[in-house]
Design a protein around this motif. Sequence first.
Motif, PDB file in Angstrom:
ATOM      1  N   ILE A 100     -44.596  88.722 -13.198  1.00 24.53           N
ATOM      2  CA  ILE A 100     -44.179  89.935 -13.911  1.00 24.53           C
ATOM      3  C   ILE A 100     -45.222  90.183 -14.989  1.00 24.53           C
ATOM      4  O   ILE A 100     -45.415  89.357 -15.875  1.00 24.53           O
ATOM      5  CB  ILE A 100     -42.780  89.784 -14.533  1.00 24.53           C
ATOM      6  CG1 ILE A 100     -41.722  89.612 -13.442  1.00 24.53           C
ATOM      7  CG2 ILE A 100     -42.451  90.986 -15.410  1.00 24.53           C
ATOM      8  CD1 ILE A 100     -40.315  89.434 -13.967  1.00 24.53           C
ATOM      9  N   SER A 102     -47.172  92.340 -18.076  1.00 21.25           N
ATOM     10  CA  SER A 102     -47.050  93.275 -19.186  1.00 21.25           C
ATOM     11  C   SER A 102     -48.326  93.164 -20.001  1.00 21.25           C
ATOM     12  O   SER A 102     -48.911  92.083 -20.108  1.00 21.25           O
ATOM     13  CB  SER A 102     -45.841  92.948 -20.062  1.00 21.25           C
ATOM     14  OG  SER A 102     -45.846  93.724 -21.230  1.00 21.25           O
ATOM     15  N   LEU A 114     -38.142  92.669 -21.680  1.00 24.02           N
ATOM     16  CA  LEU A 114     -38.719  93.339 -20.517  1.00 24.02           C
ATOM     17  C   LEU A 114     -38.111  92.801 -19.224  1.00 24.02           C
ATOM     18  O   LEU A 114     -37.802  93.558 -18.297  1.00 24.02           O
ATOM     19  CB  LEU A 114     -40.234  93.158 -20.515  1.00 24.02           C
ATOM     20  CG  LEU A 114     -41.021  93.955 -19.464  1.00 24.02           C
ATOM     21  CD1 LEU A 114     -42.368  94.385 -20.012  1.00 24.02           C
ATOM     22  CD2 LEU A 114     -41.231  93.144 -18.184  1.00 24.02           C
ATOM     23  N   ILE A 115     -37.920  91.486 -19.160  1.00 24.93           N
ATOM     24  CA  ILE A 115     -37.307  90.893 -17.962  1.00 24.93           C
ATOM     25  C   ILE A 115     -35.879  91.394 -17.799  1.00 24.93           C
ATOM     26  O   ILE A 115     -35.413  91.650 -16.680  1.00 24.93           O
ATOM     27  CB  ILE A 115     -37.358  89.354 -18.055  1.00 24.93           C
ATOM     28  CG1 ILE A 115     -38.806  88.880 -17.950  1.00 24.93           C
ATOM     29  CG2 ILE A 115     -36.514  88.708 -16.960  1.00 24.93           C
ATOM     30  CD1 ILE A 115     -38.994  87.402 -18.200  1.00 24.93           C
ATOM     31  N   GLU A 117     -34.802  94.304 -18.674  1.00 22.22           N
ATOM     32  CA  GLU A 117     -34.911  95.670 -18.148  1.00 22.22           C
ATOM     33  C   GLU A 117     -35.139  95.672 -16.643  1.00 22.22           C
ATOM     34  O   GLU A 117     -34.667  96.568 -15.938  1.00 22.22           O
ATOM     35  CB  GLU A 117     -36.067  96.403 -18.837  1.00 22.22           C
ATOM     36  CG  GLU A 117     -35.818  96.732 -20.298  1.00 22.22           C
ATOM     37  CD  GLU A 117     -37.035  97.357 -20.952  1.00 22.22           C
ATOM     38  OE1 GLU A 117     -38.004  97.670 -20.212  1.00 22.22           O
ATOM     39  OE2 GLU A 117     -37.039  97.534 -22.186  1.00 22.22           O
ATOM     40  N   ARG A 118     -35.861  94.663 -16.143  1.00 18.92           N
ATOM     41  CA  ARG A 118     -36.146  94.611 -14.699  1.00 18.92           C
ATOM     42  C   ARG A 118     -34.902  94.261 -13.877  1.00 18.92           C
ATOM     43  O   ARG A 118     -34.886  94.444 -12.658  1.00 18.92           O
ATOM     44  CB  ARG A 118     -37.239  93.570 -14.428  1.00 18.92           C
ATOM     45  CG  ARG A 118     -38.579  93.876 -15.104  1.00 18.92           C
ATOM     46  CD  ARG A 118     -39.298  95.044 -14.490  1.00 18.92           C
ATOM     47  NE  ARG A 118     -40.563  95.329 -15.150  1.00 18.92           N
ATOM     48  CZ  ARG A 118     -41.734  94.809 -14.797  1.00 18.92           C
ATOM     49  NH1 ARG A 118     -41.795  93.967 -13.773  1.00 18.92           N
ATOM     50  NH2 ARG A 118     -42.831  95.120 -15.457  1.00 18.92           N
ATOM     51  N   ASN A 119     -33.883  93.693 -14.550  1.00 16.23           N
ATOM     52  CA  ASN A 119     -32.616  93.392 -13.872  1.00 16.23           C
ATOM     53  C   ASN A 119     -32.810  92.473 -12.662  1.00 16.23           C
ATOM     54  O   ASN A 119     -32.244  92.691 -11.587  1.00 16.23           O
ATOM     55  CB  ASN A 119     -31.933  94.699 -13.445  1.00 16.23           C
ATOM     56  CG  ASN A 119     -30.444  94.514 -13.209  1.00 16.23           C
ATOM     57  OD1 ASN A 119     -29.847  93.554 -13.702  1.00 16.23           O
ATOM     58  ND2 ASN A 119     -29.848  95.415 -12.463  1.00 16.23           N
ATOM     59  N   VAL A 120     -33.613  91.424 -12.858  1.00 16.68           N
ATOM     60  CA  VAL A 120     -33.903  90.519 -11.745  1.00 16.68           C
ATOM     61  C   VAL A 120     -33.115  89.210 -11.828  1.00 16.68           C
ATOM     62  O   VAL A 120     -32.981  88.494 -10.836  1.00 16.68           O
ATOM     63  CB  VAL A 120     -35.415  90.196 -11.686  1.00 16.68           C
ATOM     64  CG1 VAL A 120     -36.206  91.437 -11.310  1.00 16.68           C
ATOM     65  CG2 VAL A 120     -35.918  89.611 -13.000  1.00 16.68           C
TER      66      VAL A 120
END
Length: 737
Positions: A100, A102, A114-115, A117-120
């Motif tokens: 990932i 950035s 940020l992670i 936000e990625r919803n992983v």
Amino acid sequence: MAVKKGGKAVDVADDETPVPLQAILLADSFAQKFRPITLERPKVLLPLINIPMIDYTLEWLASAGVEEVFVFCCAHAKQITDYLGNSSWQTQPNFKVVPIESHDCVSAGEALRLIDERNVVRGDFILVSGDTVSNMSLKEVLQEHKERRKSDKLAVMTIVVKRSHASPVTHQTRLGNDELLLVIDPLTKELLHYDDGLLNNPNKARQVAVDRSLYLNKPSICLCTDLQDCYIDICSPEVLLLFTDNFDYQHLRRDFVKGILSDEISGNKIFTYELHGEYASRIDNLRSYDSVSKDIIHRWTYPIVPDIRFAGNNVGLKIERCNVYRENGVMLPRSARIGPSSVLGQGTSVDENCVISNSVIGRNCVIGRNVTIEGSYLWDNVTIHDNVTIQSAVICDGCVVRAGARVEPGTVLSFHVVIGQNFSVPSYSKISLIAQPTEEDSSDEELEYVEATSVTTESPQKLLEGEQQLTDITGSSPQMERNPPTVAWKESEVGPSGAGFKWFMRDESQEEEWRYSVAPIPAEKIEEMRLREEQAGVDDFDQDAGAVAEEEEEELDSVKKKRDFEREAEETFRRLFLDGVPEANVILEVKALRLGFNVEGSDCAAACFKSIINLALEEPFTKDSELFIIAKRLFSKWKAILRNYLTTEDDQVEVLLKFEEICSEPAGKAFAPIFCPVLRVLYDQELIFEDAILSWASEKQDAEEGDKIFLRQCEAFIKWLEEASEEDDDDDDDDDA
């Protein structure tokens, strides 16, 4: 189990689709401790026993049952993603590595936001940095975390710790980390307080104040200074939500952990898991780099050791006696002596009469005649000319050290630096082909190499031997301009025909450079620290002794003041009781006494109560029942004056404690058998109320048995009060209905 859906946390039943065990690996450390090296290459790709650090972390996660790893990378992201893309991790069965990227995150907090936000992330996950070496099993700590979560949804994180004693002189662990203070509930393993580096900060007192609230409602707490934070965290999905909701959370420990522990409103909790017999360490600085390297060589990290293959690093390696490792293709003459705990990389050649011990030599290095290398780390493609001495140094890829030069302990030579002939590099020097940024250009202390993100070194600079010229310049940064090919290096910094800029430590960090170096701590520094510690101990003792003496003196003054007030107040009340002095005059006199002696209102109540008790004891009696009748009469007669000082519950509890004290003394022991009957009189006369009696009883519950004599005498009365209170509550509920 909670997962994210539409930006909100939702519960998913455990019997639904199984969620793979996931991990978040932070490839940025967001610090500057490996500069200037990390301006050109990310720390996770630096060689650790000739293998990139990140491979140790991935190897451990794969062996521990993790199925999916999200590698977050910011600075030098292309180098990391290219490395992972070309490695065999991409073809590893049942193990998925997902980078990932950035280019604007400057902290761990921003990375986790940020992670999120990625919803992983779909369940509990492992949070670890890419500079972690471990062989621990995750099964037990995961099970413990999940079981705890079933009963307590506020248990959001479990951090892994291990025993690691700090030096009594430097207050640092062998990894170079400052002594850590943890306060832990030994019954639940809940973390109550986290303080890193406090005890090692010379600007702070060595005494540590522990908040009283930490232990008020707990049978016991443990204050630990012998635990090391492994920076391996088992996290619930709520951790990501907490970072998203709190934008001031930047640092994992300084902000997040301390923020959670100090937030009494949300009630979130962090727990600890202590390692026993397993290995886990993070490479946070060059001293820990040295310590972890030695641990790997000595096989404390088994099975993650040099002679067991990593994915994509399958080069032949043999282990010999005294922990000497040799990869294939090493050229070694008979006259060369390889000491214990040493590693020689593939394709390296060593010339006659060389002595190498406690060192790691990278691949394709060339080492000349009569060279001595002790306690050092030479990375790939390093050239060492004849008659060179290197002690406790780090020498990066492509460096050249010319004949007769001497590299003193603690030195760091970054990529492709050249040290001139017969030049002696001073201890703790840092030299790089990249000029040191000015203080104005320097980034925040949290950043490791963010300002160098635009510098790419896919094809590293190569120095033409013997010429002061750089070729293959691949990029530049607005903050740090690479030097033109004709730059003239300072001979005073790198010697004749040398190449490199010497980095000068800031005044505040120069003195501390030895703390985080691969070099052993100098003897003079140890002696200096020992003397300082002894002096601090003397000062602390003097301060403590002075503080204790002052405290004892204040306590004696307070006791004397109370005793004098009590004597004066009793005499004043006696004039009212026996001489008929007007009540208003007595009240004014007692008020003046209270102001003059600076005592509490409860002290007035206790003095008045004792005066009545003493008055009763002065009348003739032969039996307990006779004393009880006298006391009942006197309390009935003087209840108005006594009630004047029993205005609060605290005043009433203080009177009960005073009554206990009187009954325990020789002069008042006659009242001991009738303590409860007198208490009932005080209750009936509305001098002592129900709440005060129950509060007194509650306070005495945790007292020692010897202090519960009068409580046991009043058990039936207290039980009656409690039942009456419950009935009143029921009646109130009925009225409300």
